[in-house]
Design a protein around this motif. Sequence first.
Motif, short mmCIF file in Angstrom:
data_model
loop_
_atom_site.label_atom_id
_atom_site.label_comp_id
_atom_site.label_asym_id
_atom_site.label_seq_id
_atom_site.Cartn_x
_atom_site.Cartn_y
_atom_site.Cartn_z
N ASN A 102 27.91 87.74 109.08
CA ASN A 102 29.06 86.84 109.12
C ASN A 102 29.78 86.88 107.78
N SER A 103 31.11 86.96 107.79
CA SER A 103 31.94 86.87 106.60
C SER A 103 31.57 87.96 105.59
N GLU A 127 33.86 88.08 111.89
CA GLU A 127 34.91 87.57 111.01
C GLU A 127 34.77 88.05 109.57
N LEU A 169 40.35 78.29 106.51
CA LEU A 169 39.16 77.97 107.29
C LEU A 169 39.14 76.47 107.56
N HIS A 263 33.96 77.87 115.19
CA HIS A 263 34.70 78.33 114.01
C HIS A 263 33.89 79.35 113.22
N HIS A 264 34.31 79.58 112.00
CA HIS A 264 33.74 80.62 111.14
C HIS A 264 32.25 80.45 110.90
#
Length: 290
Positions: A102-103, A127, A169, A263-264
């Motif tokens: 993630n990220s 993401e 975000l 969400h993120h």
Amino acid sequence: MATRQIVVQSGRVTTEGDNLYYEVRGQGPPLLMIPPAGGDGWQYSFVADILADEYKVITYDRRANARSTMNDPQNFEISQQSRDAVAVLHAAGETSAFVFGNSSGAVIALDMAKTQPQALRAVVVHEAPLPRLLPNARKWQRFFAGVYLTAFRFGPSLAALQFMLGVKLPLGQLIKATGPSNAHRKESRQPYLSDRIAEEVLVKLELLPVTNYLPDVEQIKHHGVKVYLAVGEWGLKRKAWYVRAAQILAEQLGCELVTFPGHHGSFMDMPDEWAATLRSVLHKAQGATP
């Protein structure tokens, strides 16, 4: 959320000057989860507990973050982060795994598809912050360079706030979602690096290498790694820049774009729904893996 007791095995592996903390849950096909900014693998613990009924879930803290060490000299190199992931995988008794990131962790997962393909059964990239893929890339590169400058002029705390507000975000939701993780830091028997060190690592060491990263599409295709790009419902509805980057990369790789709930960082506040989606992607990847 899963309520049954999960056996968690922990360990440490020393690699390239630092000592990396990792945890293993469950048995079955190995799943390595690379943490985002802040590098705290415990953020995945709720999802890892749920998936441990079917997978051997390996989480870890990235070097210079959380319960891992930060020895001098400390630089951030994405290819080293990829080698760290492989070192953790080997320490957990595996040579290859399904990999999720993630990220910032998603950028590292992409780099593994380029530099460590032998360690990947498939990779799920959620993401990743890849502004260089966008038509307005220079705007975003100037923003991240400004955050970096703020860190040295006014300190890492202000720079971290500038970063969180600027990347669009859901700040309130993320703060709420990280509550259990912050509580765990205070209660953990394993010592954590300080919050200030975490902020400095993010904005002074990690930020620019990650946001300037450009995936090597041709090399990934050449290696034949099965890639799934993933975005959250929150960012998709708002046409967030990191969602557009994922869409562009999915087109370039010719791979599937998967929508995750929330969400993120909803692996922290929607773990049941989130784990179900990840499980379905892994099932699909297992069917596609020789």
